[in-house]
Design a protein around this motif. Structure first.
Motif, mmCIF file in Angstrom:
data_model
loop_
_atom_site.group_PDB
_atom_site.id
_atom_site.type_symbol
_atom_site.label_atom_id
_atom_site.label_comp_id
_atom_site.label_asym_id
_atom_site.label_seq_id
_atom_site.Cartn_x
_atom_site.Cartn_y
_atom_site.Cartn_z
ATOM 1 N N TYR A 90 0.824 -1.202 0.000
ATOM 2 C CA TYR A 90 0.000 0.000 0.000
ATOM 3 C C TYR A 90 0.861 1.256 0.000
ATOM 4 C CZ TYR A 90 -3.841 -3.060 1.305
ATOM 5 O OH TYR A 90 -4.776 -4.045 1.324
ATOM 6 N N TYR A 126 1.641 5.010 -10.743
ATOM 7 C CA TYR A 126 0.234 4.831 -11.084
ATOM 8 C C TYR A 126 -0.012 5.427 -12.468
ATOM 9 C CZ TYR A 126 -0.682 3.447 -6.290
ATOM 10 O OH TYR A 126 -0.685 2.775 -5.098
ATOM 11 N N ARG A 150 -4.304 3.571 -11.472
ATOM 12 C CA ARG A 150 -4.070 2.231 -10.941
ATOM 13 C C ARG A 150 -2.602 1.874 -11.056
ATOM 14 N NH1 ARG A 150 -8.229 -0.906 -14.106
ATOM 15 N NH2 ARG A 150 -9.284 1.048 -13.978
ATOM 16 N N HIS A 151 -2.195 0.965 -10.215
ATOM 17 C CA HIS A 151 -0.820 0.463 -10.190
ATOM 18 C C HIS A 151 -0.900 -1.048 -10.328
ATOM 19 C CE1 HIS A 151 3.203 -0.492 -8.749
ATOM 20 N NE2 HIS A 151 3.501 0.783 -8.913
ATOM 21 N N ARG A 202 0.254 -2.264 -6.425
ATOM 22 C CA ARG A 202 -0.039 -1.598 -5.157
ATOM 23 C C ARG A 202 -1.401 -0.921 -5.203
ATOM 24 N NH1 ARG A 202 5.252 0.695 -6.071
ATOM 25 N NH2 ARG A 202 4.350 2.769 -6.002
ATOM 26 N N ARG A 203 -1.868 -0.551 -4.013
ATOM 27 C CA ARG A 203 -3.096 0.227 -3.854
ATOM 28 C C ARG A 203 -2.794 1.397 -2.925
ATOM 29 N NH1 ARG A 203 -7.890 -3.887 -2.502
ATOM 30 N NH2 ARG A 203 -7.910 -2.436 -0.793
ATOM 31 N N MET A 240 -10.840 5.792 -8.164
ATOM 32 C CA MET A 240 -9.879 4.818 -7.647
ATOM 33 C C MET A 240 -10.533 3.939 -6.591
ATOM 34 S SD MET A 240 -6.354 7.016 -7.327
ATOM 35 C CE MET A 240 -5.371 5.584 -6.856
ATOM 36 N N HIS A 263 -8.982 0.261 -6.423
ATOM 37 C CA HIS A 263 -7.554 0.560 -6.438
ATOM 38 C C HIS A 263 -7.121 1.404 -5.252
ATOM 39 C CE1 HIS A 263 -7.455 -1.164 -10.384
ATOM 40 N NE2 HIS A 263 -8.396 -0.341 -10.789
ATOM 41 N N ALA A 264 -8.090 1.791 -4.429
ATOM 42 C CA ALA A 264 -7.782 2.632 -3.269
ATOM 43 C C ALA A 264 -8.851 2.440 -2.203
ATOM 44 C CB ALA A 264 -7.708 4.101 -3.677
ATOM 45 N N GLN A 265 -8.486 2.816 -0.994
ATOM 46 C CA GLN A 265 -9.404 2.909 0.129
ATOM 47 C C GLN A 265 -9.218 4.292 0.727
ATOM 48 O OE1 GLN A 265 -8.201 -0.341 2.638
ATOM 49 N NE2 GLN A 265 -9.444 -1.814 1.520
#
Length: 88
Positions: free
Chosen positions: A2, A24, A32-33, A36-37, A61, A66-68
C-alpha cells in the motif's frame, strides 16, 4: 503493498504528480498500479484550489478497488456543517 497518502487539501495537481511518480497510470478513468493500492488518509478538501479535481481523481480509484479512504477532520466538519437536524 500500500501507498499511504494524506492531507491532499484540494491540491489535485500535486496529487496526480505524486501518483504518477509512484508508478500509477490512468486507465479506464482511474489511476491504478499493477502491484499496489492507495490508502488515502483523509483531508481531501479545504484550502487548495482544486477540491473537485481531487475528488474526481480519488473517487474512481476507490470505486474501482484501487484505493481505500478514511475520512479526515475536514470532511467530518463539512458534513457536520451540512446537518439539517437541530440535535447537538
Amino acid at each position: 503493498m500500500y501507498d499511504l497518502i494524506g492531507d491532499i487539501h484540494g491540491h489535485a495537481d500535486e496529487l496526480v504528480q505524486l501518483l504518477e511518480t509512484l508508478g500509477y497510470e490512468k486507465a479506464q478513468g482511474s489511476y491504478r498500479h499493477p502491484d499496489r493500492r492507495v490508502i488515502f488518509l483523509g483531508d481531501f478538501i479545504d484550502r487548495g484550489p482544486k477540491i473537485r479535481q481531487v475528488l474526481e481523481a480519488v473517487r474512481p480509484m476507490i470505486e474501482a478497488g484501487h484505493a481505500q479512504a478514511v475520512m479526515g477532520n475536514h470532511e467530518l466538519n463539512a458534513l457536520a456543517y451540512l446537518r439539517t437536524d437541530s440535535a447537538s
